[in-house]
Design a protein around this motif. Structure first.
Motif, short mmCIF file in Angstrom:
data_model
loop_
_atom_site.label_atom_id
_atom_site.label_comp_id
_atom_site.label_asym_id
_atom_site.label_seq_id
_atom_site.Cartn_x
_atom_site.Cartn_y
_atom_site.Cartn_z
N THR A 22 1.11 -1.42 0.10
CA THR A 22 0.48 -0.43 -0.05
C THR A 22 0.87 1.16 -0.17
O THR A 22 1.46 1.02 1.18
CB THR A 22 -0.65 -0.20 1.17
OG1 THR A 22 -1.67 -1.19 0.96
CG2 THR A 22 -1.67 1.71 0.94
N ASN A 39 -2.65 3.94 -3.88
CA ASN A 39 -3.04 3.08 -4.20
C ASN A 39 -2.33 1.68 -3.23
O ASN A 39 -1.88 1.49 -2.64
CB ASN A 39 -1.39 2.70 -5.24
CG ASN A 39 -1.41 3.74 -5.78
OD1 ASN A 39 -2.32 4.44 -6.94
ND2 ASN A 39 -0.44 5.00 -6.07
N ALA A 43 -1.79 -2.70 -4.18
CA ALA A 43 -0.85 -4.10 -4.94
C ALA A 43 -2.10 -5.39 -4.29
O ALA A 43 -1.57 -5.11 -3.12
CB ALA A 43 -0.22 -4.50 -4.88
N THR A 69 -3.16 -3.57 -9.28
CA THR A 69 -3.14 -2.85 -8.67
C THR A 69 -4.05 -1.67 -8.71
O THR A 69 -4.73 -0.98 -9.49
CB THR A 69 -1.69 -1.49 -9.23
OG1 THR A 69 -0.46 -2.60 -8.86
CG2 THR A 69 -1.56 -0.05 -8.40
N SER A 115 -6.86 2.12 -8.19
CA SER A 115 -5.31 3.37 -7.58
C SER A 115 -7.21 4.08 -7.49
O SER A 115 -7.74 3.37 -7.58
CB SER A 115 -5.34 3.75 -8.87
OG SER A 115 -3.53 3.02 -9.34
N ASP A 116 -6.08 5.58 -7.58
CA ASP A 116 -7.44 5.83 -7.62
C ASP A 116 -8.17 5.93 -5.44
O ASP A 116 -9.92 6.43 -6.07
CB ASP A 116 -8.38 6.80 -8.57
CG ASP A 116 -7.80 7.11 -9.65
OD1 ASP A 116 -6.30 7.50 -9.31
OD2 ASP A 116 -7.87 6.69 -10.84
#
Length: 574
Positions: A371, A375, A377, A419, A421-422
């Motif tokens: 982390t 983001n 993973a 991954t 994101s946002d």
């Protein structure tokens, strides 16, 4: 005293050829009677005895007709009814009181007349009418003789029907151990009488004993000769039939041996079975696989090298194809199925792979690998149960622990790491992953044990430094102001465009005199578009107009000429 002869009554003439007798003498002449009497064959009847003449005389009217001297031998039989019809209306003319004495007198006269052979021979038979004398007209009420009818020629009979030509292109389609199948084409010449059908005739080779193979005529141009002995050689011919009879036969050039023609077996596997055949659990499977071979091939099936389970799989074989049928498929029905077709020592094999699949299980495990910032993973492993087929993708979802609602982030993802994101700073998230195959998405998903928390970190924002652009510019007219002409009383408008920074001040002039706030003129400046409107100009409003733009950096001037014309008025002729 001799009997008084009865008056002669005129008889009707015969219809075809009237007789021409000589007139009878007034008194009978016994001596000459035998000479004038006709031969016995020509007399219509024998002389009546005296006993019979008396009642005839009583029935006769007042005057009995005298028989003609001679009766023609060829007198037609139709004259008798005509005479009876003619005599019938004459009877009522005599009064009833005079009938009795006349009858007695006629009976007395008839007795000596019966003794004379000449009169007896010349008298007509009872019921016959006497022929009229030559030249006499038929009595009143009697039928006139009919005119001779012209002969009508019989119509020309139609020509007799003709048989058709022989059938064409006779050939053998197939031969088995007991049958021969032949076919042909209709004759080239059928004729207007039509075609009734065909007769198929066969004879063993070396004999002329032709027998019809069909009991009834066949209309079809194809026939199956059945119930033959294996090993016989047959001569075959076909005859077309119509009302004209048999056509010339169409025969095969060579005899046909009644024996099954061997053909190597061959399986025609459908195209969709040449690759893996995938179906879902519970689906119905119905596969038809055609094949060829003679005699009828023997068909056998195996699954993974073992005989089929007839409780699960149904196989129905015919001479041309084999039907593979499963009512409700299960995963255990998956495997490699092989079909074998054998004819004597020849055989052919074909196989296909049947795969029964279902929804896969969820991934074995899902974990948060890292982390950072906004983001996260993720990593996961393949499901333990792939649904008996390959995994085609994965679906990833996230849920904010504040709300607990799940949202899909990625669909049909092929890798086993991703991954996300946002994400929102300060929130905590959980993730879950679904597996997908050809049957669809797994019913359950594998969720991460821990939640990923997006930490708040201090961020110093330094806006970029930009060098301000200097937009200062002296006034400049970007378009020209052309000369104009107008008519007295019609409004005119002058236009031009100018730019400059800062915004220039606009001044309009006429003949180098500032117009100012004259209400006759209307000045407009909108986004650099400058206009001067002259309302209903007069002849004195013409001249040179100028527009001047001025700011701190400079000024610019543009001019044009306005011409005001008088309207031309044409006087009307008196």
């Amino acid at each position: 005293m001799p009997a008084k002869p009865a008056p002669i009554k005129k008889a009707a003439k015969p219809k075809e050829k009237p007789a021409e007798p000589e007139p009878a003498p007034a008194e009978p002449a016994p001596a000459e009677a035998p000479a004038e009497a006709p031969p016995a064959e020509a007399a219509p009847a024998e002389a009546a005895p005296p006993a019979e003449a008396a009642p005839a005389a009583e029935e006769a009217p007042a005057a009995a007709p005298e028989a003609p001297a001679e009766a023609p031998a060829d007198a037609p039989a139709e004259a008798a009814p005509a005479a009876e019809e003619a005599a019938a209306p004459a009877a009522p003319e005599a009064p009833a009181e005079a009938a009795a004495p006349a009858a007695e007198e006629a009976a007395a006269d008839a007795a000596p007349a019966a003794e004379a052979p000449a009169d007896a021979a010349a008298a007509p038979a009872e019921g016959e009418a006497p022929a009229p004398a030559e030249g006499e007209a038929p009595a009143e009420g009697e039928a006139a003789p009919a005119e001779p009818v012209e002969e009508v020629k019989a119509p020309t009979p139609p020509p007799p029907p003709e048989p058709t030509s022989e059938p064409l292109e006779l050939g053998v389609e197939d031969v088995t151990d007991t049958t021969v199948i032949i076919s042909w084409r209709p004759p080239a010449t059928v004729g207007k009488d039509g075609l009734d059908g065909y007769t198929v005739e066969i004879a063993k080779e070396g004999t002329d004993d032709w027998k019809a193979a069909n009991e009834e005529l066949t209309i079809s141009c194809r026939y199956v000769i059945k119930n033959q002995t294996t090993g016989d050689r047959l001569n075959i011919r076909v005859v077309a039939m119509n009302p004209g009879g048999r056509s010339p036969p169409a025969a095969l050039p060579e005899s046909v041996l009644v024996k099954e023609v061997g053909e190597r077996p061959k399986i025609r596997l459908p195209r969709f079975l040449r690759q893996r055949y995938v179906k879902g659990v519970g689906d119905k499977i119905n596969i038809v696989i055609p094949f060829v071979g003679k005699p009828a091939p023997a068909v056998s099936w195996t699954k993974d090298g073992e005989p089929l389970d007839t409780k699960r799989v149904n196989v129905r074989n015919s001479d041309r194809d084999s039907i593979f049928f499963i009512r409700q498929s299960e995963r255990d029905d998956s495997g490699t199925y092989e079909m074998t077709v054998k004819v004597e020592s020849f055989e052919d094999k074909a196989s296909f792979v049947l795969q029964i699949c279902e929804l896969p299980g969820p991934p074995a495990s899902v974990k948060i690998a890292d982390t950072w910032g906004f983001n996260v993973a993720l990593e996961w492993t393949e499901p333990k149960d792939n649904g008996n087929t390959t995994i085609t993708g994965y679906t990833i979802q996230k849920a904010d622990q504040k709300t607990g609602d799940w949202y899909t982030v990625v669909e049909h993802y092929h890798r086993m790491n991703a991954t996300i994101s946002d994400l929102i700073m300060g929130n905590s998230y959980k993730f879950r992953v679904y597996a997908e195959n050809k049957c669809g998405r797994s019913e359950e998903a594998t969720c991460t044990k821990d939640a990923a928390k997006i930490l708040k970190t201090g961020i110093d924002y330094k806006p970029p430094i930009y060098k301000e652009h200097d937009f200062s510019e002296a006034p400049k007219f970007t378009t020209e102001m052309p000369n104009r002409s107008t008519t007295v009383g019609y409004t005119a408008k002058l236009l031009c465009s100018v730019r400059g920074c800062p915004k220039p001040q606009i001044v309009w002039m006429k003949n180098q005199m500032i117009i100012g706030e004259d209400p006759k003129f209307r000045q407009i400046n909108n986004q650099g578009i400058v206009s001067l409107e002259i309302r209903k100009p007069g002849s004195f409003d013409g001249g040179v107009y100028a527009c001047r733009a001025k700011n701190a950096l400079g000024e610019a001037t543009i001019t044009c000429k306005l011409e005001v014309k008088q309207p031309v008025i044409v006087e009307k002729e008196k």
